[in-house]
Design a protein around this motif. Structure first.
Motif, PDB file in Angstrom:
ATOM      1  N   LEU A  87       4.775   4.005   2.535  1.00  0.00           N
ATOM      2  CA  LEU A  87       4.515   2.699   2.054  1.00  0.00           C
ATOM      3  C   LEU A  87       4.161   1.987   3.346  1.00  0.00           C
ATOM      4  O   LEU A  87       4.860   1.824   4.533  1.00  0.00           O
ATOM      5  N   GLY A  88       3.253   0.937   3.289  1.00  0.00           N
ATOM      6  CA  GLY A  88       2.825   0.124   4.037  1.00  0.00           C
ATOM      7  C   GLY A  88       3.783  -1.010   4.415  1.00  0.00           C
ATOM      8  O   GLY A  88       4.726  -0.905   3.642  1.00  0.00           O
ATOM      9  N   THR A  89       3.309  -2.231   4.944  1.00  0.00           N
ATOM     10  CA  THR A  89       4.166  -3.408   4.962  1.00  0.00           C
ATOM     11  C   THR A  89       3.694  -4.251   3.671  1.00  0.00           C
ATOM     12  O   THR A  89       2.692  -4.568   3.411  1.00  0.00           O
ATOM     13  N   PRO A  90       4.777  -4.608   3.107  1.00  0.00           N
ATOM     14  CA  PRO A  90       4.746  -5.519   1.986  1.00  0.00           C
ATOM     15  C   PRO A  90       3.935  -6.985   2.191  1.00  0.00           C
ATOM     16  O   PRO A  90       4.096  -7.350   3.288  1.00  0.00           O
ATOM     17  N   ASP A 110       0.914  -1.253  -0.105  1.00  0.00           N
ATOM     18  CA  ASP A 110       0.132   0.103   0.002  1.00  0.00           C
ATOM     19  C   ASP A 110       0.993   1.438   0.113  1.00  0.00           C
ATOM     20  O   ASP A 110       2.052   1.203   0.755  1.00  0.00           O
ATOM     21  N   VAL A 111       0.489   2.324  -0.802  1.00  0.00           N
ATOM     22  CA  VAL A 111       1.326   3.475  -0.923  1.00  0.00           C
ATOM     23  C   VAL A 111       0.293   4.862  -0.984  1.00  0.00           C
ATOM     24  O   VAL A 111      -0.779   4.670  -1.629  1.00  0.00           O
ATOM     25  N   ILE A 112       0.795   5.570  -0.229  1.00  0.00           N
ATOM     26  CA  ILE A 112       0.220   7.082  -0.153  1.00  0.00           C
ATOM     27  C   ILE A 112       1.486   7.927  -0.978  1.00  0.00           C
ATOM     28  O   ILE A 112       2.564   7.745  -0.266  1.00  0.00           O
ATOM     29  N   ALA A 113       0.841   8.578  -1.855  1.00  0.00           N
ATOM     30  CA  ALA A 113       1.902   9.334  -2.623  1.00  0.00           C
ATOM     31  C   ALA A 113       1.515  10.836  -2.675  1.00  0.00           C
ATOM     32  O   ALA A 113       0.353  10.967  -3.139  1.00  0.00           O
ATOM     33  N   ILE A 114       1.966  11.909  -2.287  1.00  0.00           N
ATOM     34  CA  ILE A 114       1.941  13.209  -2.092  1.00  0.00           C
ATOM     35  C   ILE A 114       3.007  13.850  -3.035  1.00  0.00           C
ATOM     36  O   ILE A 114       4.118  13.788  -2.892  1.00  0.00           O
ATOM     37  N   TYR A 115       2.183  14.558  -4.239  1.00  0.00           N
ATOM     38  CA  TYR A 115       3.086  15.329  -5.090  1.00  0.00           C
ATOM     39  C   TYR A 115       2.722  16.726  -4.891  1.00  0.00           C
ATOM     40  O   TYR A 115       1.450  17.376  -4.897  1.00  0.00           O
ATOM     41  N   GLU A 116       3.830  17.566  -5.200  1.00  0.00           N
ATOM     42  CA  GLU A 116       3.876  18.961  -5.322  1.00  0.00           C
ATOM     43  C   GLU A 116       4.163  19.421  -6.835  1.00  0.00           C
ATOM     44  O   GLU A 116       5.141  19.128  -7.170  1.00  0.00           O
ATOM     45  N   VAL A 117       3.297  19.940  -7.475  1.00  0.00           N
ATOM     46  CA  VAL A 117       3.810  20.271  -8.702  1.00  0.00           C
ATOM     47  C   VAL A 117       3.741  21.647  -9.024  1.00  0.00           C
ATOM     48  O   VAL A 117       3.205  22.670  -8.523  1.00  0.00           O
TER      49      VAL A 117
END
Length: 128
Positions: A117-120, A98-105
């Motif tokens: 990232l969560g635990t694989p 599980d992934v949370i991605a935060i992008y600044e454009v």
């Protein structure tokens, strides 16, 4: 910011995810600023600049099963947050994380990104 700026930021992040899933390093890098910063959330710098981000992803793109499945995308202004499940080949085998991605454009490219990232979770194999 206007909704058109929000849509532009989402389009940029969506384009880089499509290039990620195609494992097309040149297309992927076209979405990143030359001096972009890439963090493990909240503040561990993993890569500074396009060359370092490219190097990280050249290794990752060699994984034949690599795929990021977008579950949710939200944005406010130039910040875009994706919730994904990424299929990868880990040291212990194939699985998901599980992934949370935060992008600044900024100026039409990704200037900063943070990843949590969560635990694989490795795939289970059953014998029949």
């Amino acid at each position: 910011m206007t909704s058109s700026n929000t849509n532009e930021a989402e389009e940029i992040v969506g384009g880089q995810l499509a290039a990620y899933n195609a494992r097309d390093i040149d297309a992927f890098m076209a979405y990143w600023h030359d001096d972009a910063l890439y963090y493990e959330h909240p503040a561990t710098l993993l890569a500074e600049g396009a060359a370092a981000i490219r190097q990280r992803h050249e290794i990752r793109f060699a994984e034949p099963l690599l795929f990021g499945q977008l579950l949710t995308r939200v944005s406010v202004g130039n910040l875009v947050v994706d919730r994904e499940v990424v299929r990868r080949t880990f040291a212990g085998g194939v699985g998901t994380v599980d992934v949370i991605a935060i992008y600044e454009v900024s100026d039409g490219k990704i200037a900063k990104a943070w990843f949590k990232l969560g635990t694989p979770k490795l795939d289970t194999v059953t014998d029949h």
